[in-house]
Scaffold this motif. Structure first.
Motif, PDB file in Angstrom:
ATOM      1  N   GLN A   1       0.936  -1.121  -0.166  1.00 18.96           N
ATOM      2  CA  GLN A   1       0.053  -0.045   0.037  1.00 18.96           C
ATOM      3  C   GLN A   1       1.033   1.198   0.059  1.00 18.96           C
ATOM      4  O   GLN A   1       1.609   1.497   0.958  1.00 18.96           O
ATOM      5  CB  GLN A   1      -0.996   0.021   1.180  1.00 18.96           C
ATOM      6  CG  GLN A   1      -1.950  -1.257   1.141  1.00 18.96           C
ATOM      7  CD  GLN A   1      -2.832  -1.155   2.524  1.00 18.96           C
ATOM      8  OE1 GLN A   1      -2.875  -1.872   3.232  1.00 18.96           O
ATOM      9  NE2 GLN A   1      -3.579  -0.330   2.546  1.00 18.96           N
ATOM     10  N   PRO A   2       1.064   2.039  -1.204  1.00 15.70           N
ATOM     11  CA  PRO A   2       2.095   2.930  -1.263  1.00 15.70           C
ATOM     12  C   PRO A   2       1.845   4.162  -0.428  1.00 15.70           C
ATOM     13  O   PRO A   2       2.770   4.868  -0.299  1.00 15.70           O
ATOM     14  CB  PRO A   2       2.158   3.165  -2.922  1.00 15.70           C
ATOM     15  CG  PRO A   2       0.890   2.292  -3.498  1.00 15.70           C
ATOM     16  CD  PRO A   2       0.455   1.464  -2.392  1.00 15.70           C
ATOM     17  N   ASP A   3       0.653   4.448   0.066  1.00  9.68           N
ATOM     18  CA  ASP A   3       0.246   5.745   0.569  1.00  9.68           C
ATOM     19  C   ASP A   3       0.266   5.448   2.180  1.00  9.68           C
ATOM     20  O   ASP A   3      -0.663   4.630   2.758  1.00  9.68           O
ATOM     21  CB  ASP A   3      -0.857   5.989   0.196  1.00  9.68           C
ATOM     22  CG  ASP A   3      -0.858   6.494  -1.277  1.00  9.68           C
ATOM     23  OD1 ASP A   3      -1.819   6.033  -2.132  1.00  9.68           O
ATOM     24  OD2 ASP A   3       0.158   7.260  -1.692  1.00  9.68           O
ATOM     25  N   ILE A   4       1.025   5.751   2.933  1.00  5.59           N
ATOM     26  CA  ILE A   4       0.775   5.543   4.393  1.00  5.59           C
ATOM     27  C   ILE A   4      -0.477   6.379   5.087  1.00  5.59           C
ATOM     28  O   ILE A   4      -1.033   6.023   5.796  1.00  5.59           O
ATOM     29  CB  ILE A   4       2.109   6.245   5.101  1.00  5.59           C
ATOM     30  CG1 ILE A   4       3.425   5.391   4.806  1.00  5.59           C
ATOM     31  CG2 ILE A   4       2.159   6.266   6.577  1.00  5.59           C
ATOM     32  CD1 ILE A   4       4.773   5.869   5.200  1.00  5.59           C
ATOM     33  N   HIS A   5      -0.406   7.540   4.446  1.00  6.61           N
ATOM     34  CA  HIS A   5      -1.757   8.467   4.777  1.00  6.61           C
ATOM     35  C   HIS A   5      -2.109   9.259   3.790  1.00  6.61           C
ATOM     36  O   HIS A   5      -1.719   9.647   2.974  1.00  6.61           O
ATOM     37  CB  HIS A   5      -1.345   9.349   6.153  1.00  6.61           C
ATOM     38  CG  HIS A   5      -0.597  10.143   5.950  1.00  6.61           C
ATOM     39  ND1 HIS A   5      -0.349  11.367   5.445  1.00  6.61           N
ATOM     40  CD2 HIS A   5       0.954  10.067   6.673  1.00  6.61           C
ATOM     41  CE1 HIS A   5       0.689  11.993   5.659  1.00  6.61           C
ATOM     42  NE2 HIS A   5       1.545  11.243   6.069  1.00  6.61           N
ATOM     43  N   ILE A   6      -3.671   9.219   3.708  1.00  9.40           N
ATOM     44  CA  ILE A   6      -4.189  10.293   2.700  1.00  9.40           C
ATOM     45  C   ILE A   6      -4.973  11.193   3.359  1.00  9.40           C
ATOM     46  O   ILE A   6      -5.890  10.933   4.213  1.00  9.40           O
ATOM     47  CB  ILE A   6      -4.942   9.437   1.564  1.00  9.40           C
ATOM     48  CG1 ILE A   6      -4.119   8.784   0.643  1.00  9.40           C
ATOM     49  CG2 ILE A   6      -6.044  10.228   0.839  1.00  9.40           C
ATOM     50  CD1 ILE A   6      -4.268   8.032  -0.417  1.00  9.40           C
ATOM     51  N   THR A   7      -5.276  12.401   2.907  1.00  8.35           N
ATOM     52  CA  THR A   7      -6.407  13.346   3.427  1.00  8.35           C
ATOM     53  C   THR A   7      -7.138  13.994   2.174  1.00  8.35           C
ATOM     54  O   THR A   7      -6.553  14.108   1.059  1.00  8.35           O
ATOM     55  CB  THR A   7      -5.708  14.686   4.130  1.00  8.35           C
ATOM     56  OG1 THR A   7      -4.625  14.252   5.111  1.00  8.35           O
ATOM     57  CG2 THR A   7      -6.558  15.561   4.616  1.00  8.35           C
ATOM     58  N   VAL A   8      -8.485  13.670   2.257  1.00  5.40           N
ATOM     59  CA  VAL A   8      -9.346  14.219   1.174  1.00  5.40           C
ATOM     60  C   VAL A   8     -10.364  14.893   2.390  1.00  5.40           C
ATOM     61  O   VAL A   8     -10.790  14.863   3.302  1.00  5.40           O
ATOM     62  CB  VAL A   8      -9.983  12.841   0.793  1.00  5.40           C
ATOM     63  CG1 VAL A   8      -9.110  12.117   0.061  1.00  5.40           C
ATOM     64  CG2 VAL A   8     -10.799  12.269   1.631  1.00  5.40           C
ATOM     65  N   SER A   9     -11.100  15.779   1.458  1.00  7.10           N
ATOM     66  CA  SER A   9     -12.159  16.675   1.922  1.00  7.10           C
ATOM     67  C   SER A   9     -13.458  15.885   1.956  1.00  7.10           C
ATOM     68  O   SER A   9     -13.893  15.021   0.991  1.00  7.10           O
ATOM     69  CB  SER A   9     -12.456  17.884   0.973  1.00  7.10           C
ATOM     70  OG  SER A   9     -11.077  18.575   1.022  1.00  7.10           O
ATOM     71  N   GLU A  10     -14.228  16.294   2.779  1.00  5.42           N
ATOM     72  CA  GLU A  10     -15.406  15.457   2.818  1.00  5.42           C
ATOM     73  C   GLU A  10     -16.380  15.916   1.770  1.00  5.42           C
ATOM     74  O   GLU A  10     -16.499  16.768   0.989  1.00  5.42           O
ATOM     75  CB  GLU A  10     -16.221  16.006   4.126  1.00  5.42           C
ATOM     76  CG  GLU A  10     -17.672  15.221   4.448  1.00  5.42           C
ATOM     77  CD  GLU A  10     -18.307  15.555   5.665  1.00  5.42           C
ATOM     78  OE1 GLU A  10     -17.761  16.291   6.453  1.00  5.42           O
ATOM     79  OE2 GLU A  10     -19.173  14.712   6.269  1.00  5.42           O
ATOM     80  N   GLY A  11     -16.784  14.754   1.113  1.00  7.96           N
ATOM     81  CA  GLY A  11     -17.655  14.940  -0.300  1.00  7.96           C
ATOM     82  C   GLY A  11     -16.757  14.539  -1.510  1.00  7.96           C
ATOM     83  O   GLY A  11     -17.377  14.231  -2.558  1.00  7.96           O
ATOM     84  N   ALA A  12     -15.390  14.638  -1.148  1.00 12.36           N
ATOM     85  CA  ALA A  12     -14.560  14.505  -2.366  1.00 12.36           C
ATOM     86  C   ALA A  12     -14.578  12.971  -2.638  1.00 12.36           C
ATOM     87  O   ALA A  12     -14.903  12.042  -1.661  1.00 12.36           O
ATOM     88  CB  ALA A  12     -13.245  14.960  -2.124  1.00 12.36           C
ATOM     89  N   SER A  13     -13.910  12.587  -3.930  1.00 11.18           N
ATOM     90  CA  SER A  13     -13.930  11.154  -4.176  1.00 11.18           C
ATOM     91  C   SER A  13     -12.509  10.537  -3.527  1.00 11.18           C
ATOM     92  O   SER A  13     -11.760  11.242  -2.997  1.00 11.18           O
ATOM     93  CB  SER A  13     -13.712  10.842  -5.564  1.00 11.18           C
ATOM     94  OG  SER A  13     -12.602  11.470  -6.203  1.00 11.18           O
ATOM     95  N   LEU A  14     -12.509   9.362  -3.310  1.00 11.67           N
ATOM     96  CA  LEU A  14     -11.298   8.791  -2.648  1.00 11.67           C
ATOM     97  C   LEU A  14     -10.953   7.320  -3.677  1.00 11.67           C
ATOM     98  O   LEU A  14     -11.726   6.631  -4.398  1.00 11.67           O
ATOM     99  CB  LEU A  14     -11.698   8.129  -1.167  1.00 11.67           C
ATOM    100  CG  LEU A  14     -10.606   7.255  -0.440  1.00 11.67           C
ATOM    101  CD1 LEU A  14      -9.540   8.063  -0.179  1.00 11.67           C
ATOM    102  CD2 LEU A  14     -11.342   6.640   0.371  1.00 11.67           C
TER     103      LEU A  14
END
Lengths: 112, 112
Positions: free
Chosen positions: A6-19
């Motif tokens: 899993q190349p991403d240790i952490h990810i931040t997204v805005s509520e309502g955005a796609s993931l």
């Protein structure tokens, strides 16, 4: 040896955005593939699994994942993220027999 | 309700003491597993058991011991030989023919 990346240790997204959370595996044949979610201090809950058939699988909580044999990938997606989706996500493979191999996890942060 | 129960949820022990973590399941599953979870390392397999009175070492068995005297129970003992025992421990089970594992809520062990 079988492995899960899993190349991403952490990810931040805005509520309502796609993931999209990425997962790559190393195995000679098509293994059983899973995505689990873990809330802090809790056990793991199965989101979805794939072992044959349609390469796009639907899971709980509005998640889906697509198996791509040519890329040895099994990426997890959600069209619109909710604050309650903040958690750690684990991709896993079960090459056969009784062992399941887990990736290191991706922690998802959701910002308002 | 069927499920996997781990107890206690939090456990504190002094360095040099052995400690036993409990895992009980009423899912009638044959296979049971113990995983250790450390930040950024995903889940690592300690021991697993496919049937009563039989178990195998996983990837990080040193300093741990298990028993499987009953189908429902798979206790894990963290011995004084385990050099860094502070971690989150997860128990899981899987039924014959199932593809995925089911997890308990975990035990957080802190050795001081």
């Amino acid at each position: 040896a079988q492995s899960v990346t899993q190349p991403d240790i952490h990810i931040t997204v805005s509520e309502g955005a796609s993931l999209e959370l990425r997962c790559n595996y190393s195995y000679g044949a098509t293994p059983y593939l899973f995505w689990y979610v873990q809330s802090p201090g809790q056990g793991l809950q199965l989101l979805l699994k794939y072992f044959s058939g349609d390469t796009l699988v639907q899971g709980i909580k509005g998640f889906e994942a697509e198996f791509k044999r040519s890329q040895s990938s099994f990426n997890l997606r959600k069209p619109s993220v909710h604050w309650s989706d903040a958690a750690e996500y684990f991709c896993a493979v079960a090459p056969g027999g009784f062992k399941t191999i887990f990736g290191a996890g991706t922690r998802l942060f959701v910002k308002a | 309700d069927g499920g996997i129960t781990q107890s206690p949820k939090y456990l504190f022990r002094k360095e040099g003491q052995n400690v036993t973590l409990s895992c009980e399941q009423n899912l009638n599953h044959d296979a049971m597993y113990w995983y250790r979870q450390d930040p950024g390392q995903g889940l690592r397999l300690i021991y697993y058991s496919q049937i009563v009175n039989d178990f195998q070492k996983g990837d990080i068995a040193e300093g741990y011991s298990v028993s499987r005297e009953k189908k429902e129970s798979f206790p894990l003992t963290v011995t004084s030989a385990q050099k860094n025992p502070t971690a989150f421990y997860l128990c899981a089970s899987r039924g014959t023919g199932d593809t995925e594992a089911f997890f308990g809520q975990g035990t957080r062990l802190t050795v001081v």
